[in-house]
Enzyme design. Structure first.
Site, short mmCIF file in Angstrom:
data_model
loop_
_atom_site.label_atom_id
_atom_site.label_comp_id
_atom_site.label_asym_id
_atom_site.label_seq_id
_atom_site.Cartn_x
_atom_site.Cartn_y
_atom_site.Cartn_z
N ARG A 168 0.93 -1.32 0.02
CA ARG A 168 -0.09 -0.11 0.02
C ARG A 168 1.05 1.25 0.02
NH1 ARG A 168 -2.11 -3.98 -0.71
NH2 ARG A 168 -3.82 -4.91 0.25
N SER A 217 -10.30 -0.99 4.80
CA SER A 217 -9.29 -1.39 5.75
C SER A 217 -8.82 0.27 6.37
CB SER A 217 -8.18 -2.06 5.53
OG SER A 217 -8.62 -3.55 5.42
N GLU A 287 -3.83 3.51 6.25
CA GLU A 287 -3.67 3.22 5.01
C GLU A 287 -4.54 4.28 4.16
OE1 GLU A 287 -4.77 -0.80 3.95
OE2 GLU A 287 -5.80 -0.18 2.01
C1 LIG Z 1 -15.58 -1.35 1.04
C2 LIG Z 1 -13.90 -1.33 0.57
C3 LIG Z 1 -13.14 -2.33 0.51
C4 LIG Z 1 -11.76 -1.95 0.07
N1 LIG Z 1 -11.12 -3.03 -0.32
C5 LIG Z 1 -9.68 -2.84 -0.53
C6 LIG Z 1 -9.00 -4.06 -0.84
O1 LIG Z 1 -9.04 -5.18 -0.65
N2 LIG Z 1 -7.52 -3.51 -1.11
C7 LIG Z 1 -7.10 -2.40 -1.28
O2 LIG Z 1 -6.05 -2.20 -1.48
N3 LIG Z 1 -8.09 -1.32 -1.19
C8 LIG Z 1 -9.21 -1.56 -0.64
N4 LIG Z 1 -10.07 -0.49 -0.41
C9 LIG Z 1 -9.49 0.85 -0.58
C10 LIG Z 1 -9.49 1.47 -1.81
O3 LIG Z 1 -10.76 1.16 -2.57
C11 LIG Z 1 -8.40 1.53 -2.48
O4 LIG Z 1 -7.35 2.10 -1.96
C12 LIG Z 1 -8.41 2.00 -4.14
O5 LIG Z 1 -7.22 1.62 -4.68
C13 LIG Z 1 -8.64 3.32 -4.16
O6 LIG Z 1 -8.99 3.74 -5.37
P1 LIG Z 1 -9.79 5.36 -5.73
O7 LIG Z 1 -9.98 5.32 -6.90
O8 LIG Z 1 -11.08 5.22 -4.85
O9 LIG Z 1 -8.92 6.38 -5.11
P2 LIG Z 1 -9.12 7.59 -4.45
O10 LIG Z 1 -9.76 7.23 -2.79
O11 LIG Z 1 -9.90 8.79 -4.96
O12 LIG Z 1 -7.64 8.23 -4.07
C14 LIG Z 1 -6.83 7.42 -3.24
C15 LIG Z 1 -5.15 8.17 -3.28
O13 LIG Z 1 -4.99 8.05 -4.84
C16 LIG Z 1 -4.85 9.38 -5.42
N5 LIG Z 1 -5.13 9.08 -6.69
C17 LIG Z 1 -6.27 8.88 -7.16
N6 LIG Z 1 -6.36 8.88 -8.78
C18 LIG Z 1 -4.97 9.18 -8.82
C19 LIG Z 1 -4.26 9.30 -10.15
N7 LIG Z 1 -5.00 9.25 -11.39
N8 LIG Z 1 -3.05 9.75 -10.02
C20 LIG Z 1 -2.30 9.79 -9.04
N9 LIG Z 1 -2.83 9.57 -7.85
C21 LIG Z 1 -4.15 9.60 -7.85
C22 LIG Z 1 -5.36 10.24 -4.60
O14 LIG Z 1 -5.09 11.53 -4.47
C23 LIG Z 1 -5.35 9.59 -3.03
O15 LIG Z 1 -4.05 10.06 -2.42
C24 LIG Z 1 -11.49 -0.73 0.00
C25 LIG Z 1 -12.30 0.51 -0.01
C26 LIG Z 1 -13.61 0.24 0.20
C27 LIG Z 1 -14.43 1.21 0.70
#
Ligand SMILES: Cc1cc2nc3c(=O)[nH]c(=O)nc-3n(C[C@H](O)[C@H](O)[C@H](O)COP(=O)(O)OP(=O)(O)OC[C@H]3O[C@@H](n4cnc5c(N)ncnc54)[C@H](O)[C@@H]3O)c2cc1C
Length: 295
Positions: A168, A217, A287
């Site tokens: 992560r 998480s 995280e």
């Molecule tokens: C129910 C649930 C289950 C989950 N299960 C998991 C799991 O199993 N494994 C896991 O790893 N995570 C999990 N997550 C967390 C999350 O889904 C991941 O971290 C996911 O990768 C975040 O993607 P996002 O598009 O929502 O990013 P955001 O939340 O929108 O952004 C996260 C970070 O990435 C940056 N970012 C976004 N887009 C870009 C881009 N294009 N370029 C550079 N930086 C960028 C943002 O600025 C921020 O710092 C879970 C979340 C939920 C709600």
């Protein structure tokens, strides 16, 4: 109204609680949804060099403070969503493509390896930024090339060797964001991959409070242990502050029971950290990415 040449959608004073899976966060001064990558290049090229920028995908790993964000948010989800195949086993995904779609698209086309992405409720850009992973798979295991964009709108092609990637954690060239990624997957049985996706999703809904506002998480697992185990061991399952509650189903999830503020969630995060450290000596590290609020 759009600037000349700007084809995307600009919103002013947009509540970010509408754009995060915790359903909290104050307003952004502006939120821009580019029409496509060329439009994004154009938009960034015209941006004030001092304008604070925040990129969001599906907001599923973000805790945005109640005071909001006093700059421009670039939102990729629902905009930069292109997916295409290339070569024998290549898949190109734009930053705003959802992880679930990437997993299904790969399987439908007889490519295996990306099934773990199916249950991650974020975008490809977020998965690259976080090295999102599940059930033994991690995003960067499959990345062969990416394109980035900087705040002047300049695009660069980079290989994975430009990034330091861990659990992560991803560190790369400063001032660049992910525009798209090329994954090199393995040829395989697409139907078996679809069956694996169904199995992984079923496993998630048995063990996680899916459907309630959360960020997944909250804490990284410390080496050799599980954050959920440590939280449960100090009796914090079900504990709450305001509308924020440590999930009864999975202690590493904090859910918004309806009217949580970002401050409630931040306070509960701190309480969990303090209590776990007092009992076990282990400081849990979030995280989840924080924007604003008391850090
Ligand atoms: C129910 C649930 C289950 C989950 N299960 C998991 C799991 O199993 N494994 C896991 O790893 N995570 C999990 N997550 C967390 C999350 O889904 C991941 O971290 C996911 O990768 C975040 O993607 P996002 O598009 O929502 O990013 P955001 O939340 O929108 O952004 C996260 C970070 O990435 C940056 N970012 C976004 N887009 C870009 C881009 N294009 N370029 C550079 N930086 C960028 C943002 O600025 C921020 O710092 C879970 C979340 C939920 C709600």
């Amino acid at each position: 109204m759009n600037d000349v040449g700007q084809r995307g959608e600009m919103r002013h004073g947009e509540p970010l609680s509408r754009h995060t899976s915790w359903r909290v966060g104050g307003s952004a001064r502006r939120l821009y949804r580019p029409a496509d990558s060329a439009d994004l290049v154009h938009f960034l090229g015209g941006l004030d060099p001092d304008e604070p920028l925040l990129w969001i995908g599906l907001g599923s790993n973000l805790l945005i403070g109640d005071e909001g964000f006093s700059g421009t948010v670039i939102e990729t989800q629902g905009c930069l969503t292109g997916l295409e195949l290339f070569g024998e086993t290549g898949l190109r995904a734009e930053a705003g493509a959802s992880c679930a779609k990437v997993a299904r698209f790969a399987s439908r086309n007889g490519l295996v390896g990306a099934e773990f992405l199916a249950g991650i409720p974020g975008t490809m850009g977020g998965a690259l930024a976080m090295n999102a992973g599940a059930f033994g798979g991690e995003t960067w295991d499959w990345v062969s090339r990416i394109r980035t964009i900087d705040r002047q709108g300049r695009i660069r092609v980079r290989g994975p060797d430009a990034y330091c990637v861990g659990y992560r954690h991803v560190e790369g060239p400063a001032g660049e964001w992910f525009l798209d990624a090329e994954l090199t997957l393995s040829p395989g049985d697409g139907e078996a991959a679809m069956a694996r996706i169904r199995e992984l999703l079923a496993r998630r809904s048995r063990t996680q409070p899916i459907g309630l506002p959360s960020c997944g998480s909250v804490f990284r697992n410390p080496p050799g242990d599980h954050a959920a185990r440590l939280i449960e061991a100090v009796g914090l399952k079900g504990d709450s502050i305001g509308g924020a509650q440590v999930s009864e189903k999975h202690a590493n999830f904090i859910i918004n029971t309806g009217d949580a503020s970002a401050a409630d969630i931040a306070a509960l995060i701190e309480r969990v950290q303090t209590e776990v450290e007092r009992h076990s000596g282990i400081r849990l590290m979030p995280e989840v990415r924080r924007v604003g609020g008391e850090q």
